[in-house]
Write a protein that holds these residues in place. Structure first.
Motif, PDB file in Angstrom:
ATOM      1  N   ALA A 107       0.819  -1.217   0.000  1.00  0.00           N
ATOM      2  CA  ALA A 107       0.000   0.000   0.000  1.00  0.00           C
ATOM      3  C   ALA A 107       0.850   1.264   0.000  1.00  0.00           C
ATOM      4  CB  ALA A 107      -0.940  -0.008   1.200  1.00  0.00           C
ATOM      5  N   ASN A 108       2.043   1.200   0.593  1.00  0.00           N
ATOM      6  CA  ASN A 108       2.916   2.381   0.670  1.00  0.00           C
ATOM      7  C   ASN A 108       3.757   2.589  -0.579  1.00  0.00           C
ATOM      8  OD1 ASN A 108       2.030   3.046   3.261  1.00  0.00           O
ATOM      9  ND2 ASN A 108       3.583   1.754   4.244  1.00  0.00           N
ATOM     10  N   LEU A 109       3.694   1.666  -1.526  1.00  0.00           N
ATOM     11  CA  LEU A 109       4.452   1.848  -2.765  1.00  0.00           C
ATOM     12  C   LEU A 109       3.887   3.021  -3.560  1.00  0.00           C
ATOM     13  CD1 LEU A 109       4.842  -1.871  -3.935  1.00  0.00           C
ATOM     14  CD2 LEU A 109       6.612  -0.423  -2.942  1.00  0.00           C
ATOM     15  N   ASP A 110       4.782   3.835  -4.090  1.00  0.00           N
ATOM     16  CA  ASP A 110       4.387   5.000  -4.893  1.00  0.00           C
ATOM     17  C   ASP A 110       5.006   4.859  -6.283  1.00  0.00           C
ATOM     18  OD1 ASP A 110       3.816   7.426  -6.043  1.00  0.00           O
ATOM     19  OD2 ASP A 110       4.422   8.625  -4.319  1.00  0.00           O
ATOM     20  N   PRO A 111       4.237   4.410  -7.270  1.00  0.00           N
ATOM     21  CA  PRO A 111       4.824   4.178  -8.598  1.00  0.00           C
ATOM     22  C   PRO A 111       5.361   5.438  -9.250  1.00  0.00           C
ATOM     23  CG  PRO A 111       2.426   4.025  -8.688  1.00  0.00           C
ATOM     24  CD  PRO A 111       2.791   4.101  -7.238  1.00  0.00           C
ATOM     25  N   PHE A 112       4.752   6.567  -8.999  1.00  0.00           N
ATOM     26  CA  PHE A 112       5.207   7.806  -9.638  1.00  0.00           C
ATOM     27  C   PHE A 112       6.492   8.324  -8.977  1.00  0.00           C
ATOM     28  CE2 PHE A 112       0.605   7.511 -10.156  1.00  0.00           C
ATOM     29  CZ  PHE A 112       0.512   7.558 -11.533  1.00  0.00           C
ATOM     30  N   LYS A 113       6.639   8.069  -7.688  1.00  0.00           N
ATOM     31  CA  LYS A 113       7.902   8.396  -7.022  1.00  0.00           C
ATOM     32  C   LYS A 113       9.017   7.488  -7.531  1.00  0.00           C
ATOM     33  CE  LYS A 113      10.028   8.604  -2.430  1.00  0.00           C
ATOM     34  NZ  LYS A 113       9.802   8.376  -0.976  1.00  0.00           N
ATOM     35  N   ASP A 114       8.694   6.209  -7.734  1.00  0.00           N
ATOM     36  CA  ASP A 114       9.682   5.286  -8.303  1.00  0.00           C
ATOM     37  C   ASP A 114      10.108   5.731  -9.702  1.00  0.00           C
ATOM     38  OD1 ASP A 114       9.325   3.846  -6.008  1.00  0.00           O
ATOM     39  OD2 ASP A 114       8.044   2.316  -6.919  1.00  0.00           O
ATOM     40  N   ALA A 115       9.139   6.203 -10.490  1.00  0.00           N
ATOM     41  CA  ALA A 115       9.448   6.649 -11.850  1.00  0.00           C
ATOM     42  C   ALA A 115      10.388   7.851 -11.835  1.00  0.00           C
ATOM     43  CB  ALA A 115       8.160   6.986 -12.591  1.00  0.00           C
ATOM     44  N   GLU A 116      10.148   8.787 -10.942  1.00  0.00           N
ATOM     45  CA  GLU A 116      11.024   9.959 -10.850  1.00  0.00           C
ATOM     46  C   GLU A 116      12.415   9.566 -10.384  1.00  0.00           C
ATOM     47  OE1 GLU A 116      10.526  12.965 -11.949  1.00  0.00           O
ATOM     48  OE2 GLU A 116       8.582  12.259 -12.683  1.00  0.00           O
ATOM     49  N   LEU A 117      12.498   8.564  -9.504  1.00  0.00           N
ATOM     50  CA  LEU A 117      13.806   8.089  -9.060  1.00  0.00           C
ATOM     51  C   LEU A 117      14.612   7.548 -10.234  1.00  0.00           C
ATOM     52  CD1 LEU A 117      15.834   7.207  -6.817  1.00  0.00           C
ATOM     53  CD2 LEU A 117      14.566   5.048  -6.714  1.00  0.00           C
ATOM     54  N   LEU A 118      13.993   6.741 -11.072  1.00  0.00           N
ATOM     55  CA  LEU A 118      14.712   6.182 -12.222  1.00  0.00           C
ATOM     56  C   LEU A 118      15.067   7.259 -13.236  1.00  0.00           C
ATOM     57  CD1 LEU A 118      12.858   2.800 -12.911  1.00  0.00           C
ATOM     58  CD2 LEU A 118      14.886   3.241 -11.531  1.00  0.00           C
ATOM     59  N   ARG A 119      14.173   8.211 -13.442  1.00  0.00           N
ATOM     60  CA  ARG A 119      14.469   9.279 -14.405  1.00  0.00           C
ATOM     61  C   ARG A 119      15.659  10.120 -13.947  1.00  0.00           C
ATOM     62  NH1 ARG A 119       8.546  10.094 -14.328  1.00  0.00           N
ATOM     63  NH2 ARG A 119       7.663   9.055 -16.182  1.00  0.00           N
ATOM     64  N   SER A 120      15.791  10.340 -12.653  1.00  0.00           N
ATOM     65  CA  SER A 120      16.872  11.183 -12.140  1.00  0.00           C
ATOM     66  C   SER A 120      18.185  10.418 -12.005  1.00  0.00           C
ATOM     67  CB  SER A 120      16.477  11.776 -10.782  1.00  0.00           C
ATOM     68  OG  SER A 120      16.217  10.743  -9.839  1.00  0.00           O
ATOM     69  N   GLU A 121      18.112   9.157 -11.566  1.00  0.00           N
ATOM     70  CA  GLU A 121      19.327   8.384 -11.325  1.00  0.00           C
ATOM     71  C   GLU A 121      19.809   7.643 -12.574  1.00  0.00           C
ATOM     72  OE1 GLU A 121      21.134   8.317  -8.605  1.00  0.00           O
ATOM     73  OE2 GLU A 121      19.815   9.647  -7.465  1.00  0.00           O
ATOM     74  N   LEU A 122      18.876   7.233 -13.420  1.00  0.00           N
ATOM     75  CA  LEU A 122      19.220   6.440 -14.604  1.00  0.00           C
ATOM     76  C   LEU A 122      18.596   7.065 -15.847  1.00  0.00           C
ATOM     77  CD1 LEU A 122      18.668   2.842 -13.198  1.00  0.00           C
ATOM     78  CD2 LEU A 122      20.838   4.010 -13.505  1.00  0.00           C
TER      79      LEU A 122
END
Length: 549
Positions: A314-329
């Motif tokens: 429930a605490n997973l945030d797919p849009f936060k994960d997407a921003e992490l990949l866009r910034s780091e990779l």
């Protein structure tokens, strides 16, 4: 009278002496080097050239300044972290570099289809695993004979390109928040002057450096294929399953689940096992590919999620994960990021509706029957949601056009026919006023979709060859099944999004507005299918659900 010039040397006594060349200038130069007496190794050119100089008694001198460049070449092994500075690998890399400089060569890994090497420290202990991107299956320097394609072309799995598995290894580590599943620390590195494999038959010179994924080595006793699934805990299987669904891991087999045995209690002969997932180069594909989940039919997958696991999901945030990949990779493609978003949303909704891990995995897996491959339930859902997108877009466009026409009509009617809104006694004028009334907006016909989630054969999604383009360039999509057939016509929706050849569904070519409309449609039609899947699953007794672990 002819004048001749001659170099002379005048000493302090002002006496003339004939000029003689110094002994240093008589040394043989690089241009006069006879290379026939020595062998030049292309893989270690600097050391071979140094040996050639010693054989021919060549020394660096002012007359051969080019030799200074050779002497100054840095041939020491180096490992530089390119992406993943925050990983806990700096100490491991320092040990590996010192060992390589001391002559401890990498050990090639015999298993697998790609090139992989184990790095050791000076004591000979395994500390890291390195996978050069140019040694992946079908890449130019693959050491096991699987060559023939260029970087960026479809790889072993067509949804993952050659040379892009390393970035997925790092993405998996970055998305494993708090070590939930235990992905080993990973980074993308540049390795220089290390004797990795090079296929010289392709005419490619030995590269002084290679890009590779570097992962901390995990000491283990065996892999999951050597033990029965009853040895694994429910929590361990659930954690790996949750992670594989988020990232749509299309290659989760028993060989990339390492098993570490450990004592459950001190002074006790009872041993437990820990599962460590590795090899995530085939996660986050560019489209909805058919996954392989080794755990799908394990009994642990049929046991409901615990409260702790439901809270984590429930605490997973797919849009936060997407921003992490866009910034780091930045190298990872947007199509793969959208797969992450979609699968995380699907996992969250499915878990909240009461589905177990096995139910969710089965909805993502294609079915084979009667000699044909059928779309998975998730692919059917996405196809339905994608079909709604052009209807919404065309409806919004028509609505905007009608509003614009209505405003123009009001302006013209007020200026030309002022007073016609009042009661008109003249029948002719009354008839004129009725003509000027704006027409009613036509209602859009929604597609009659199936209420039940049924698998659709891949061959049933095809373009209609009998339809021709009119004055405008439009795309047509025909979705057929045993109960319905519908035609969609849209300027914005491309038929290439449904990969007709492989039956895959892509999201990379969607615009941002189309992607957001798709997600909205997907979340609206998802609960109905999940409820029916839950009702069907509750009536079935799964094999092994009565077992205790």
């Amino acid at each position: 009278m002819k004048l001749y010039t001659m170099a002379v040397v005048v000493d302090q006594r002002r006496e003339f002496k004939a000029f003689c060349r110094s002994q240093r200038c008589r040394l043989q130069s690089y241009t006069h080097l006879d290379l026939s007496n020595c062998e030049i190794d292309q893989n270690n050119f600097v050391n071979s050239l140094r040996e050639a100089f010693e054989v021919a008694c060549i020394h660096r001198s002012f007359s051969t300044p080019c030799l200074s460049l050779v002497e100054e070449v840095d041939y020491k092994p180096r490992i530089k972290i390119m992406v993943g500075q925050g990983t806990r690998l700096h100490g491991v890399i320092e040990e590996a570099v010192n060992a390589l400089a001391s002559g401890v060569d990498p050990v090639p890994v015999s298993s697998g289809l790609g090139g992989a090497y184990i790095l050791r420290n000076e004591s000979g202990v395994n500390i890291a695993v390195v996978k050069p991107i140019d040694e992946e299956p079908f890449a130019c320097n693959n050491p096991k004979g699987f060559v023939g394609r260029l970087m960026g072309q479809p790889g072993l799995k067509r949804s993952v390109r050659i040379g892009e598995t390393g970035v997925r290894e790092l993405a998996a580590y970055l998305l494993d928040y708090g070590g939930f599943v235990g992905v080993p620390p990973t980074a993308l590195v540049e390795i220089s002057n290390v004797g990795f494999h090079v296929n010289n038959s392709y005419g490619i010179p030995a590269a002084p450096r290679k890009i590779a994924s570097l992962q901390s080595y995990v000491d283990h006793d065996c892999d999951a294929g050597e033990l029965g699934p009853s040895s694994f805990s429910v929590a361990a299987v659930h954690r790996i399953g949750i992670f594989d669904i988020r990232l749509l891991n299309i290659d989760r087999h028993a060989g990339n689940l390492l098993v570490k045995k450990k004592q459950r209690h001190e002074n006790c002969d009872v041993w437990g096992v820990e599962l460590v997932p590795i090899d995530h180069g085939l996660c986050l594909p560019e489209w909805l590919d058919d996954p392989y989940f080794e755990w799908l039919h394990w009994p642990q997958a049929s046991i409901p999620f615990s409260e702790t696991e439901l809270e984590y999901i429930a605490n997973l945030d797919p849009f936060k994960d997407a921003e992490l990949l866009r910034s780091e990779l930045p190298a990872i493609r947007e199509a793969s990021i959208r797969i992450l978003i979609l699968c995380t949303i699907f996992l969250k909704k499915a878990a909240a509706s009461g589905l177990c891990l096995a139910d969710i995995g089965e909805m993502m897996t294609r079915e084979f029957g009667s000699g044909e491959e059928n779309l998975s339930a998730l692919e059917n859902l996405c196809a339905r949601a994608m079909a709604i997108v052009p209807i919404i877009i065309s409806g919004e466009h028509d609505s905007e056009q009608e509003n614009s026409d209505l405003e123009m009509f009001k302006f013209e009617s007020e200026s030309k026919y002022d007073g016609l809104n009042k009661e008109v006694s003249d029948p002719q004028l009354r008839e004129t006023s009725e003509i000027l009334k704006p027409p009613k907006a036509p209602k859009l016909q929604c597609l009659d979709y199936l209420t039940e989630s049924k698998t659709t054969p891949l061959t049933n999604i095809e373009t209609d060859e009998n339809i021709h383009k009119d004055d405008i360039d439009c795309n047509y999509i025909v979705s057929k099944s045993s109960n319905h057939s519908s035609l969609i016509k849209s300027k914005s929706f491309s038929v290439q999004n449904l990969q007709i050849e492989s039956g895959a569904i892509m999201f990379g070519e969607m615009s941002r507005d189309e992607w957001e409309l798709f997600l909205d449609s997907f979340e609206k039609i998802l609960p109905e299918v999940l409820n029916k899947t839950r009702c069907v699953g509750s009536k079935l007794q799964r094999m092994g659900t009565s077992c205790k672990f």
